[in-house]
Design a protein around this motif. Structure first.
Motif, PDB file in Angstrom:
ATOM      1  N   GLU A 116       1.073  -1.487  -0.219  1.00  0.00           N
ATOM      2  CA  GLU A 116       0.078   0.354  -0.034  1.00  0.00           C
ATOM      3  C   GLU A 116       1.674   0.969   0.455  1.00  0.00           C
ATOM      4  O   GLU A 116       2.060   1.015   0.193  1.00  0.00           O
ATOM      5  N   PRO A 117       0.285   2.521   0.186  1.00  0.00           N
ATOM      6  CA  PRO A 117       0.921   3.686  -0.593  1.00  0.00           C
ATOM      7  C   PRO A 117       1.343   3.877   1.164  1.00  0.00           C
ATOM      8  O   PRO A 117       1.056   3.775   2.055  1.00  0.00           O
ATOM      9  N   GLY A 118       2.908   4.658   1.112  1.00  0.00           N
ATOM     10  CA  GLY A 118       3.445   4.714   2.624  1.00  0.00           C
ATOM     11  C   GLY A 118       4.218   3.945   2.934  1.00  0.00           C
ATOM     12  O   GLY A 118       5.231   4.083   4.014  1.00  0.00           O
ATOM     13  N   THR A 119       4.720   2.336   1.521  1.00  0.00           N
ATOM     14  CA  THR A 119       5.118   1.739   1.906  1.00  0.00           C
ATOM     15  C   THR A 119       6.415   1.545   1.060  1.00  0.00           C
ATOM     16  O   THR A 119       7.418   0.569   1.675  1.00  0.00           O
ATOM     17  N   GLY A 120       6.546   2.632   0.518  1.00  0.00           N
ATOM     18  CA  GLY A 120       7.909   2.964  -0.366  1.00  0.00           C
ATOM     19  C   GLY A 120       7.971   4.116  -0.791  1.00  0.00           C
ATOM     20  O   GLY A 120       8.091   4.799  -0.213  1.00  0.00           O
ATOM     21  N   GLU A 121       8.851   3.539  -2.017  1.00  0.00           N
ATOM     22  CA  GLU A 121       9.499   5.983  -2.318  1.00  0.00           C
ATOM     23  C   GLU A 121       8.617   6.278  -3.480  1.00  0.00           C
ATOM     24  O   GLU A 121       8.744   7.547  -3.201  1.00  0.00           O
ATOM     25  N   ILE A 122       7.585   5.959  -3.723  1.00  0.00           N
ATOM     26  CA  ILE A 122       6.137   7.121  -4.843  1.00  0.00           C
ATOM     27  C   ILE A 122       5.805   7.768  -3.445  1.00  0.00           C
ATOM     28  O   ILE A 122       5.493   7.511  -2.722  1.00  0.00           O
ATOM     29  N   ASN A 123       5.635   9.685  -3.771  1.00  0.00           N
ATOM     30  CA  ASN A 123       5.524   9.479  -2.637  1.00  0.00           C
ATOM     31  C   ASN A 123       3.852  10.337  -3.407  1.00  0.00           C
ATOM     32  O   ASN A 123       3.296  11.067  -4.349  1.00  0.00           O
ATOM     33  N   TYR A 124       2.855   9.110  -3.303  1.00  0.00           N
ATOM     34  CA  TYR A 124       1.257   9.348  -3.140  1.00  0.00           C
ATOM     35  C   TYR A 124       0.425  10.737  -3.779  1.00  0.00           C
ATOM     36  O   TYR A 124      -0.245  10.080  -3.455  1.00  0.00           O
ATOM     37  N   PRO A 125       0.677  10.714  -2.008  1.00  0.00           N
ATOM     38  CA  PRO A 125       0.284  12.533  -1.693  1.00  0.00           C
ATOM     39  C   PRO A 125       0.557  13.808  -2.525  1.00  0.00           C
ATOM     40  O   PRO A 125      -0.606  14.121  -2.829  1.00  0.00           O
ATOM     41  N   ALA A 126       1.560  13.377  -3.438  1.00  0.00           N
ATOM     42  CA  ALA A 126       2.240  14.458  -4.442  1.00  0.00           C
ATOM     43  C   ALA A 126       1.407  13.346  -5.802  1.00  0.00           C
ATOM     44  O   ALA A 126       0.442  14.490  -6.880  1.00  0.00           O
ATOM     45  N   ILE A 127       1.392  12.257  -6.000  1.00  0.00           N
ATOM     46  CA  ILE A 127       0.388  11.899  -7.303  1.00  0.00           C
ATOM     47  C   ILE A 127      -0.995  12.930  -6.961  1.00  0.00           C
ATOM     48  O   ILE A 127      -1.558  12.817  -7.900  1.00  0.00           O
ATOM     49  N   ALA A 128      -1.614  12.521  -5.955  1.00  0.00           N
ATOM     50  CA  ALA A 128      -3.503  12.492  -5.743  1.00  0.00           C
ATOM     51  C   ALA A 128      -3.326  14.522  -5.842  1.00  0.00           C
ATOM     52  O   ALA A 128      -4.260  14.580  -6.502  1.00  0.00           O
ATOM     53  N   ARG A 129      -2.571  14.426  -5.839  1.00  0.00           N
ATOM     54  CA  ARG A 129      -2.561  16.144  -6.169  1.00  0.00           C
ATOM     55  C   ARG A 129      -2.747  16.582  -7.301  1.00  0.00           C
ATOM     56  O   ARG A 129      -3.047  17.180  -8.160  1.00  0.00           O
ATOM     57  N   ALA A 130      -1.174  15.677  -8.438  1.00  0.00           N
ATOM     58  CA  ALA A 130      -1.323  16.165  -9.901  1.00  0.00           C
ATOM     59  C   ALA A 130      -2.317  15.059 -10.697  1.00  0.00           C
ATOM     60  O   ALA A 130      -2.818  16.130 -11.029  1.00  0.00           O
ATOM     61  N   LEU A 131      -3.255  14.515 -10.185  1.00  0.00           N
ATOM     62  CA  LEU A 131      -4.448  13.854 -10.956  1.00  0.00           C
ATOM     63  C   LEU A 131      -5.575  14.890 -10.593  1.00  0.00           C
ATOM     64  O   LEU A 131      -6.400  14.864 -11.195  1.00  0.00           O
ATOM     65  N   TYR A 132      -5.544  14.767  -9.270  1.00  0.00           N
ATOM     66  CA  TYR A 132      -6.654  16.783  -9.122  1.00  0.00           C
ATOM     67  C   TYR A 132      -5.973  17.801  -9.954  1.00  0.00           C
ATOM     68  O   TYR A 132      -7.096  18.435 -10.942  1.00  0.00           O
ATOM     69  N   GLU A 133      -5.538  17.903 -10.267  1.00  0.00           N
ATOM     70  CA  GLU A 133      -4.692  19.424 -10.834  1.00  0.00           C
ATOM     71  C   GLU A 133      -4.882  18.929 -12.300  1.00  0.00           C
ATOM     72  O   GLU A 133      -5.487  20.531 -12.881  1.00  0.00           O
ATOM     73  N   VAL A 134      -4.617  17.995 -12.669  1.00  0.00           N
ATOM     74  CA  VAL A 134      -4.759  17.770 -14.094  1.00  0.00           C
ATOM     75  C   VAL A 134      -6.298  17.398 -14.499  1.00  0.00           C
ATOM     76  O   VAL A 134      -7.067  17.223 -16.127  1.00  0.00           O
ATOM     77  N   GLY A 135      -7.626  17.630 -13.118  1.00  0.00           N
ATOM     78  CA  GLY A 135      -9.030  17.037 -13.682  1.00  0.00           C
ATOM     79  C   GLY A 135      -9.369  16.624 -13.603  1.00  0.00           C
ATOM     80  O   GLY A 135     -10.274  15.655 -13.683  1.00  0.00           O
ATOM     81  N   TYR A 136      -8.638  14.573 -12.943  1.00  0.00           N
ATOM     82  CA  TYR A 136      -9.080  13.446 -13.189  1.00  0.00           C
ATOM     83  C   TYR A 136      -9.777  13.585 -11.886  1.00  0.00           C
ATOM     84  O   TYR A 136      -9.044  13.624 -10.884  1.00  0.00           O
TER      85      TYR A 136
END
Length: 271
Positions: free
Chosen positions: A217-237
């Motif tokens: 799950e998110p938070g167990t590795g190297e991907i910054n998923y909160p930043a991914i969430a913001r990026a998805l929101y900002e592109v309108g997803y």
């Protein structure tokens, strides 16, 4: 002081990968009880009437049983089993049917490995996707082509890279064929995830997530998923995000971490 937060996405959880100590039907019910939609893989392995009676909302499933995108015989088989899958999707209320470049075995390995994708294969894959788009239009479902990784999980799968999937889907440019953007696989295969999201935005049908390494799950590795969430929101997803990940420990904790990663501050949503 408690931060004001909001959830702009629809979150789903893959029943094949969490609560593994339970039968699949009980996993589905637990996921539903936690407030998530449910994803499944190969429908032929499940008791479909029991799943339909579970009360859960299903977001996606594998949309074929056998076949490949890019050779004549394999494409005919893919289309045949995709058509077989549609009544099952209708019974479960599933709007999206997942595809891969070729059929996968029980270990996620290609039934027909491919060392190199040729120009003829690109043309055939595009033709197959167009025919799937016709099928989707007739039946009101969307086929989503998933990117995979060949380095760790799926060696030998053609059209595995996210950029290849994007080029195929964008080239076909049909509303009933979209991209299943799997960010776990993309991180292993390509990285640069936020830029990939920006390039892919208009062609995304669903997002799938897990962290790297380990596919938990998110938070167990190297991907910054909160930043991914913001990026998805900002592109309108505003669509579905599916947790296709194993729990690093307790499954309920994994689901909470997933929800937290894709819950945004309300002040961002008001911008």
């Amino acid at each position: 002081m408690t931060m004001d937060v909001s959830q702009p996405f629809t979150l789903a959880v893959c029943a094949e990968m969490v609560f593994l100590e339970l039968p699949v039907l009980e996993r589905v019910k637990r996921i539903h009880q936690q407030g998530f939609q449910v994803e499944i893989w190969d429908w032929t392995r499940h008791d479909i009437p029991a799943l339909a009676a579970s009360g859960a909302t299903f977001s996606s499933m594998t949309g074929y049983v056998t076949g490949t995108l890019a050779d004549d015989e394999g494409a005919t088989e893919l289309l045949r089993t995709a058509e077989q899958s549609i009544p099952v999707a209708k019974e479960l209320g599933i709007p999206r049917l997942n595809l891969h470049g070729t059929g996968l075995d029980n270990q996620g390995l290609p039934v027909t490995p491919c060392a190199q994708v040729t120009g003829a294969m690109w043309l055939k894959a595009a033709d197959t996707l167009n025919r799937l788009a016709d099928l989707g239009e007739r039946h009101g479902v969307t086929f989503v082509l998933e990117n995979l990784n060949t380095e760790v999980d799926h060696p030998g799968v053609p059209f595995a890279r996210a950029q290849e999937v994007l080029e195929l889907v964008a080239g076909v440019n049909r509303p009933r064929v979209k991209m299943m953007l799997d960010l776990y696989h993309a991180q292993i295969g390509e990285g640069n995830l936020i830029e990939l999201i920006r390039r892919s935005a208009t062609h995304i049908g669903e997002i799938q997530v897990a962290d790297v390494p380990g596919r938990c799950e998110p938070g167990t590795g190297e991907i910054n998923y909160p930043a991914i969430a913001r990026a998805l929101y900002e592109v309108g997803y505003r669509g579905n995000i599916g947790l296709e990940a194993f729990a690093s420990g307790d499954s309920e904790l994994a689901l909470r971490r997933f929800r937290e990663a894709f819950t945004l501050p309300a002040e961002l949503l008001r911008r």
